[in-house]
Design a protein around this motif. Sequence first.
Motif, PDB file in Angstrom:
ATOM      1  N   VAL B 348      45.766  64.726  35.402  1.00 47.60           N
ATOM      2  CA  VAL B 348      45.629  63.398  34.799  1.00 47.60           C
ATOM      3  C   VAL B 348      46.942  62.994  34.146  1.00 47.60           C
ATOM      4  CG1 VAL B 348      44.437  62.083  33.018  1.00 47.60           C
ATOM      5  CG2 VAL B 348      43.147  63.656  34.471  1.00 47.60           C
ATOM      6  N   LYS B 349      47.503  63.884  33.344  1.00 47.87           N
ATOM      7  CA  LYS B 349      48.748  63.552  32.651  1.00 47.87           C
ATOM      8  C   LYS B 349      49.884  63.381  33.655  1.00 47.87           C
ATOM      9  CE  LYS B 349      51.978  65.048  29.108  1.00 47.87           C
ATOM     10  NZ  LYS B 349      52.217  65.853  27.910  1.00 47.87           N
ATOM     11  N   GLY B 350      50.015  64.336  34.565  1.00 45.93           N
ATOM     12  CA  GLY B 350      51.139  64.305  35.507  1.00 45.93           C
ATOM     13  C   GLY B 350      51.108  63.093  36.418  1.00 45.93           C
ATOM     14  N   SER B 351      49.917  62.687  36.801  1.00 43.10           N
ATOM     15  CA  SER B 351      49.817  61.552  37.728  1.00 43.10           C
ATOM     16  C   SER B 351      50.470  60.306  37.131  1.00 43.10           C
ATOM     17  CB  SER B 351      48.348  61.266  38.058  1.00 43.10           C
ATOM     18  OG  SER B 351      47.649  60.835  36.889  1.00 43.10           O
ATOM     19  N   GLN B 352      50.475  60.222  35.810  1.00 40.84           N
ATOM     20  CA  GLN B 352      50.990  59.014  35.165  1.00 40.84           C
ATOM     21  C   GLN B 352      52.516  59.007  35.023  1.00 40.84           C
ATOM     22  OE1 GLN B 352      48.916  56.421  35.069  1.00 40.84           O
ATOM     23  NE2 GLN B 352      47.694  58.028  36.079  1.00 40.84           N
ATOM     24  N   PHE B 353      53.138  60.143  35.327  1.00 41.55           N
ATOM     25  CA  PHE B 353      54.608  60.131  35.396  1.00 41.55           C
ATOM     26  C   PHE B 353      55.077  59.660  36.775  1.00 41.55           C
ATOM     27  CE2 PHE B 353      54.343  63.337  31.827  1.00 41.55           C
ATOM     28  CZ  PHE B 353      54.887  62.490  30.872  1.00 41.55           C
ATOM     29  N   GLU B 354      54.105  59.434  37.673  1.00 37.89           N
ATOM     30  CA  GLU B 354      54.429  58.842  38.968  1.00 37.89           C
ATOM     31  C   GLU B 354      54.334  57.321  38.850  1.00 37.89           C
ATOM     32  OE1 GLU B 354      55.299  60.461  41.802  1.00 37.89           O
ATOM     33  OE2 GLU B 354      55.176  62.410  40.783  1.00 37.89           O
ATOM     34  N   GLN B 355      55.240  56.647  39.551  1.00 40.61           N
ATOM     35  CA  GLN B 355      55.226  55.199  39.455  1.00 40.61           C
ATOM     36  C   GLN B 355      53.968  54.620  40.095  1.00 40.61           C
ATOM     37  OE1 GLN B 355      58.675  53.214  41.101  1.00 40.61           O
ATOM     38  NE2 GLN B 355      57.744  51.195  40.881  1.00 40.61           N
ATOM     39  N   ALA B 356      53.291  53.738  39.372  1.00 43.00           N
ATOM     40  CA  ALA B 356      52.165  53.012  39.957  1.00 43.00           C
ATOM     41  C   ALA B 356      52.736  52.028  40.960  1.00 43.00           C
ATOM     42  CB  ALA B 356      51.389  52.272  38.879  1.00 43.00           C
ATOM     43  N   LEU B 357      52.266  52.121  42.184  1.00 45.10           N
ATOM     44  CA  LEU B 357      52.751  51.179  43.198  1.00 45.10           C
ATOM     45  C   LEU B 357      51.741  50.057  43.435  1.00 45.10           C
ATOM     46  CD1 LEU B 357      54.515  53.725  45.579  1.00 45.10           C
ATOM     47  CD2 LEU B 357      55.534  52.249  43.822  1.00 45.10           C
ATOM     48  N   LEU B 358      50.869  49.911  42.444  1.00 43.85           N
ATOM     49  CA  LEU B 358      49.965  48.754  42.378  1.00 43.85           C
ATOM     50  C   LEU B 358      50.013  48.302  40.928  1.00 43.85           C
ATOM     51  CD1 LEU B 358      47.641  46.876  43.373  1.00 43.85           C
ATOM     52  CD2 LEU B 358      46.054  48.677  42.703  1.00 43.85           C
ATOM     53  N   GLU B 359      50.497  47.113  40.698  1.00 41.67           N
ATOM     54  CA  GLU B 359      50.719  46.689  39.312  1.00 41.67           C
ATOM     55  C   GLU B 359      50.471  45.199  39.152  1.00 41.67           C
ATOM     56  OE1 GLU B 359      54.881  47.728  38.771  1.00 41.67           O
ATOM     57  OE2 GLU B 359      55.560  46.005  39.956  1.00 41.67           O
ATOM     58  N   PHE B 360      49.920  44.864  38.002  1.00 44.62           N
ATOM     59  CA  PHE B 360      49.787  43.466  37.575  1.00 44.62           C
ATOM     60  C   PHE B 360      48.988  42.633  38.575  1.00 44.62           C
ATOM     61  CE2 PHE B 360      54.442  44.697  36.749  1.00 44.62           C
ATOM     62  CZ  PHE B 360      54.099  45.548  35.728  1.00 44.62           C
ATOM     63  N   SER B 361      47.915  43.230  39.091  1.00 41.33           N
ATOM     64  CA  SER B 361      47.122  42.504  40.080  1.00 41.33           C
ATOM     65  C   SER B 361      46.349  41.385  39.406  1.00 41.33           C
ATOM     66  CB  SER B 361      46.135  43.458  40.738  1.00 41.33           C
ATOM     67  OG  SER B 361      45.070  43.709  39.851  1.00 41.33           O
ATOM     68  N   GLY B 362      45.712  40.590  40.218  1.00 39.31           N
ATOM     69  CA  GLY B 362      44.920  39.475  39.710  1.00 39.31           C
ATOM     70  C   GLY B 362      43.516  39.863  39.287  1.00 39.31           C
ATOM     71  N   ALA B 363      43.233  41.154  39.168  1.00 42.59           N
ATOM     72  CA  ALA B 363      41.874  41.600  38.822  1.00 42.59           C
ATOM     73  C   ALA B 363      41.480  41.169  37.413  1.00 42.59           C
ATOM     74  CB  ALA B 363      41.774  43.120  38.941  1.00 42.59           C
ATOM     75  N   CYS B 364      40.186  41.140  37.180  1.00 43.05           N
ATOM     76  CA  CYS B 364      39.651  40.808  35.858  1.00 43.05           C
ATOM     77  C   CYS B 364      40.133  41.820  34.823  1.00 43.05           C
ATOM     78  CB  CYS B 364      38.127  40.891  35.862  1.00 43.05           C
ATOM     79  SG  CYS B 364      37.315  39.772  36.991  1.00 43.05           S
ATOM     80  N   ALA B 365      40.166  41.387  33.587  1.00 41.59           N
ATOM     81  CA  ALA B 365      40.424  42.311  32.488  1.00 41.59           C
ATOM     82  C   ALA B 365      39.323  43.374  32.502  1.00 41.59           C
ATOM     83  CB  ALA B 365      40.411  41.559  31.163  1.00 41.59           C
ATOM     84  N   GLY B 366      39.718  44.628  32.445  1.00 41.48           N
ATOM     85  CA  GLY B 366      38.732  45.711  32.417  1.00 41.48           C
ATOM     86  C   GLY B 366      38.167  46.064  33.777  1.00 41.48           C
ATOM     87  N   CYS B 367      38.763  45.549  34.826  1.00 38.95           N
ATOM     88  CA  CYS B 367      38.260  45.790  36.184  1.00 38.95           C
ATOM     89  C   CYS B 367      38.039  47.285  36.424  1.00 38.95           C
ATOM     90  CB  CYS B 367      39.244  45.249  37.215  1.00 38.95           C
ATOM     91  SG  CYS B 367      38.766  45.611  38.926  1.00 38.95           S
ATOM     92  N   GLY B 368      36.897  47.618  37.017  1.00 35.07           N
ATOM     93  CA  GLY B 368      36.616  49.017  37.303  1.00 35.07           C
ATOM     94  C   GLY B 368      37.226  49.490  38.614  1.00 35.07           C
ATOM     95  N   GLU B 369      37.720  48.573  39.430  1.00 37.45           N
ATOM     96  CA  GLU B 369      38.229  48.947  40.758  1.00 37.45           C
ATOM     97  C   GLU B 369      39.690  49.380  40.742  1.00 37.45           C
ATOM     98  OE1 GLU B 369      37.569  45.664  43.422  1.00 37.45           O
ATOM     99  OE2 GLU B 369      35.403  45.897  43.378  1.00 37.45           O
ATOM    100  N   THR B 370      40.524  48.553  40.094  1.00 41.69           N
ATOM    101  CA  THR B 370      41.972  48.765  40.216  1.00 41.69           C
ATOM    102  C   THR B 370      42.465  50.111  39.696  1.00 41.69           C
ATOM    103  OG1 THR B 370      42.173  47.358  38.264  1.00 41.69           O
ATOM    104  CG2 THR B 370      42.670  46.355  40.408  1.00 41.69           C
ATOM    105  N   PRO B 371      41.872  50.689  38.654  1.00 39.86           N
ATOM    106  CA  PRO B 371      42.413  51.984  38.213  1.00 39.86           C
ATOM    107  C   PRO B 371      42.358  53.046  39.317  1.00 39.86           C
ATOM    108  CG  PRO B 371      40.955  51.083  36.541  1.00 39.86           C
ATOM    109  CD  PRO B 371      40.804  50.224  37.755  1.00 39.86           C
ATOM    110  N   TYR B 372      41.335  52.987  40.169  1.00 39.90           N
ATOM    111  CA  TYR B 372      41.252  53.938  41.271  1.00 39.90           C
ATOM    112  C   TYR B 372      42.383  53.694  42.277  1.00 39.90           C
ATOM    113  CZ  TYR B 372      36.425  54.797  39.671  1.00 39.90           C
ATOM    114  OH  TYR B 372      35.312  55.114  38.942  1.00 39.90           O
ATOM    115  N   ALA B 373      42.516  52.420  42.667  1.00 36.15           N
ATOM    116  CA  ALA B 373      43.531  52.083  43.672  1.00 36.15           C
ATOM    117  C   ALA B 373      44.922  52.421  43.145  1.00 36.15           C
ATOM    118  CB  ALA B 373      43.430  50.607  44.030  1.00 36.15           C
TER     119      ALA B 373
END
Lengths: 723, 723
Positions: B348-373
């Motif tokens: 969990v910790k290490g994954s976050q030192f990797e760059q997210a290649l999905l960012e600032f999408s148009g999803a709703c605040a609190g969207c349950g989908e985007t954190p997985y993607a």
Amino acid sequence: MYAQAYFAYDSKKSGGVTISHLRFGKQPIKAPYLIHKADFIACHNQSYVDRYNVLEGLKQGGSFLLNCTWNERELAENLPTAMKRYIWENKINFYIIDAVGIAQKIGLGGRINMIMQAAFFKIADIIPVEEATNYLKEAVLMSYGKKGDKVVAMNNAAIDTGVNASVKVRVPASWGNVQAVEDREKPVPAFVKNILVPMNRQEGDALPVSALIAVEDGTFPLGTAAYEKRGIAITVPAWQADKCIQCNQCAYVCPHAAIRPVLVDEKEMAKVPAAFVTKPATGIKDMNFRMAVSPLDCTGCGNCAQICPAQEKALVMEPLATQLGQAELWEYALSLTPKPNPIKKETVKGSQFEQALLEFSGACAGCGETPYAKLVTQLFGDRMMVANATGCSSVWAGSTPSIPYTTNHCGHGPAWGNSLFEDNAEYGLGMLLGVKQLRNKLSLDIEQAVQLDLGDEWKAACKEWLEHKDSGQGTREKADRLIAELEKVKSNEPLIREIYKNKDFLVKRSHWIFGGDGWAYDIGFGGLEHVLASGEDVNVLVFDTEVYSNTGGQSSKATPTAAIAKFAASGKRTGKKDLGMIAMSYGYVYVAQIAMGADKNQTLKAIVEAEAYPGPSLVIAYAPCINHGLKAGMSLSQQEAKRAVDSGYWLLYRYNPQAKEAGQKTLLIDSKEPTIDFKEFLMGEVRYSSLQKQFPDVSEVLFEKTKQDARARLERYRQLAGR
Amino acid sequence: MYAQAYFAYDSKKSGGVTISHLRFGKQPIKAPYLIHKADFIACHNQSYVDRYNVLEGLKQGGSFLLNCTWNERELAENLPTAMKRYIWENKINFYIIDAVGIAQKIGLGGRINMIMQAAFFKIADIIPVEEATNYLKEAVLMSYGKKGDKVVAMNNAAIDTGVNASVKVRVPASWGNVQAVEDREKPVPAFVKNILVPMNRQEGDALPVSALIAVEDGTFPLGTAAYEKRGIAITVPAWQADKCIQCNQCAYVCPHAAIRPVLVDEKEMAKVPAAFVTKPATGIKDMNFRMAVSPLDCTGCGNCAQICPAQEKALVMEPLATQLGQAELWEYALSLTPKPNPIKKETVKGSQFEQALLEFSGACAGCGETPYAKLVTQLFGDRMMVANATGCSSVWAGSTPSIPYTTNHCGHGPAWGNSLFEDNAEYGLGMLLGVKQLRNKLSLDIEQAVQLDLGDEWKAACKEWLEHKDSGQGTREKADRLIAELEKVKSNEPLIREIYKNKDFLVKRSHWIFGGDGWAYDIGFGGLEHVLASGEDVNVLVFDTEVYSNTGGQSSKATPTAAIAKFAASGKRTGKKDLGMIAMSYGYVYVAQIAMGADKNQTLKAIVEAEAYPGPSLVIAYAPCINHGLKAGMSLSQQEAKRAVDSGYWLLYRYNPQAKEAGQKTLLIDSKEPTIDFKEFLMGEVRYSSLQKQFPDVSEVLFEKTKQDARARLERYRQLAGR
């Protein structure tokens, strides 16, 4: 030497007609039209001489080769007048050959193609006959090499024998003088005379548009296959009354409903013809029993004789010609008064006293599919609606112009329709939703009508109907009672008129969705799954041949590992999809796997339970198919299904969600522990055995995987069943 | 009084723009065009004043209502020059209202619609204001009555407060004199300047065709969402460095990748701005740590703060305006050198030192989908191909003109495409098959090339590649090594040139198929099932919101019993389809159910295992959604997922066919025994609780069925797992 070939054929699965239009020449041939003037015509089936204008277009002095079992005397008796005169008047060189006799002697069963090809090359004299036979043998090696040396040797023998087996007929001068005797035509419905017969004679293109008036919306009458009397069997069963134990199993397994038990009451017995042999009906008072056979509707598969459990077989396969006298007795049997079923129709024996409302279809001899469909019609046919997926089942059931689904003496029979390959489940759901809507309205109307002052009997009939309207058991009687009341009260009340208008919907309908594995596992699966998930009261019957049968054996998701099929030429690598397990995952779908040849009782139970279950039902039926390449032949297709179960290849089970409420197990595994070797079963079918021949390196691994897949599946089911 | 309304809107799932064009009059209005001259304009979001030409078309003397948190002084500071001059020059009646403040006080969170409507009727003076508020209250009862009395009362309070809450601004004469200061524009790519910005300003229709040269084939550049800087949050997290335990969980759950851990090396530390607070990185030598926040990309959901496990929260939600200074520090953080991941990325910790290649999408605040993607892109994003089904995930990921999928510093990032709703699985399979074909060819070429006399290093690089070509682990390094060799040998050999030409295919690709439950369970299921059955190495991620989210909450087969949804207005009657069980029935499909909020480790493990599995994988991810009506609000969407698991509503499991070979259990149930009450969970979501309100008679029965369905499912899984 160049050749050109066009093939024209009808859509019957077997015994249909294929006309090969062949041209040969020293120059390339570019003639994009069929042959209208021929030097040579061969007819590979003697029954065609009556059914088609076989010699049309044969040139003066041309050659005609007829495959038949007739000798010269019999020929004179059997050839139609017109043919005899044509042969004489046009100085036709007329040859006969008994290719069937030769094929059987060699061990090729009914496969006469090599014999007829060899005879063709001998008579037509297109290339030196030695050259021709060499080419033929090369082709044999290429086509059948993978099926094993024995098959190659048999086909070579067929060539060697066939090339010299044709006999030139000495055409007597008398053939030029025979007078056309007008056949006494049996009266038949206008549709049969004006549409079915011409289309079946391959003369449909010549029909004027006016001939189609009355069927212009595409609705064709039922029961027309009965007029075809194709006579395509080589041998047909002859009933040995003295040996028969009256179990009705022969009728149960017959794919074409060409053998049926008949009950004759005492009054009728007094009048039956002498040849109409019967015996006292076991356990049924004052009735005689006869197993009637229709030799002209039989395809000669022989499963009836094979399945006969009598100590000495009560059915013996005899050449068709010797049994033609049975045709009249069959008609006589059908003319007897319909009797109420004297025993429970939900038994193997009892089911066969119900009229098959699917008869004489175009299915292959020994077809594994039709016995299931036929049984369903015997149980629910008078109130069935069937949505049929594209595939074999749409072809054997709906090959224009004839329809094998038929009606009973009350005019009730299955309503049948075929939509697209991919939307059949939805099509069937739509049928249900339409009927549901109409019956809901009818129900509301009757709830109102029960209040009308129309007497106690009226009220009672309405109430009884309302109470039982969604139950199939006895629905016909309750509807009839209400209809009788409707007719009795003769009310002009609009509500009564409205109910009467919709009286056809008083009977609880039995909604069926039929299709093969190509449909259920692949192309129609998205819809099938959605329809099962809907929770609606539909019944799905899957004819699982484990391959796309209709189009010639392409791999489907029902094809198990190791089976050779088109698109899986080196053996399928993934395992068979577990359609039943998928359906069970909903928890509210009735699911069963059946195999008639393995367990006739379990088959019947599953179908009855599925229909009675007030939600979606899925019955997956193992159906041996010509595409399997049964080494035992399709005459043992029922036995092959038994071997599939006995080896653990095919699992029998029933999953009934309602059992839970009754405190019983929902999943029952009906198969027993395997008693025959798994690989032995595989080796009995060319689809598997040819893998060993072609890919010996992988075959053992794949066979083992097939076995392990089946074992793992059994294990999974046992886990779910709680052992 | 008649009214006419047209609504124009963009496709962002939240924080997007909707422009309501309203007309009122005593006569029926039939004006089939938008409003170009307005008497009244309201702007409901203060960030829009910079982003859109809000006042365009407002008449002289017209009214402008701005919802903002600014007082008059702040207004002067924040309004753009052009707007100030327009207001002054056109004698606009300018009103402000702090609707967000009011809504929060009342308990309506960010829901300001009633407040703004009330203020509109007050200012616009179309009908007497008392009448207007009465109508509004009637409408509240109709719209929200089924959601309970509390909701109605809050909305009524919003009307009563809103009607008097607007304040007329005394527009100073100075506004007429302000000079337009040309903003120092940051240099941005041409695509952003010429296409993205105009389209986002709702001026896309005015773009000339010539502006689209270079993207005329529909291929849009990645990473453009980063230029939007929408600033739609009301509050954003403020990092409390001293409290932070550096677990990275906040970044893990952030739906918008707007909060990220940054590592700063010693050299960089020497130069950071004073405001760039850091602390020594725990367990990572010579590195400092900072949790960077992008206030303008954050949607303000607050899940980061909620999930923070620190004894005293290390994240505190603060008004956006107070955090704007962080924007520059965010940019600064991104400008630091990318560091190799100092710890295992599959944690969990290490994954976050990797760059997210999905960012600032148009999803709703609190969207349950985007954190997985997002997590998937952190693990495999540099070699991913994604086929995306139509649905929320296609909208938040591909709302023209911006794309939130982005590339890393090497230019590697996901290739993403969206086909039809019904064929996405096939689309993804096609991607794989195309790549497979190319890589097979590449592999054959390299097998040949290894024979060339190009030195030992060449041979070694080729051999290493050949040996590991189908393994994702380390594939980038092996490909890079071979590419370096290819460049080094500089051979003109056609074989080498051919390999170099296809060098992009040296890396083992990670094939993903994304979609929601409407796709996976319903409309795309036929294809999904076929693709899973194919045995090919694709990874399917299902965002299961249990409803068609994108189109407003229609029932899907993923919707459980009792949930209220469109087409299931009185609660769904059939149970939730068991997609995972269906996939498991093949025996060769990796299957997992996950819920990030419930178990971050299990989520990560499942995704890593699924990707590594050399066959088809299906991961079903529980995704809380605005359609669920979480009573706790979407700021607790992660916690809601935990409650779903803790109550036994959602099951966590992993089914790995490979485990069998290793002698381990194939099916692991990762959920623990339920610790909270099932019904308590249901009552926390309006989709269930409203059933009780509307259909009290059936609700208890249906709730019980939902519970029993979940129990039965657990039981079934336990049976299969062998307990």
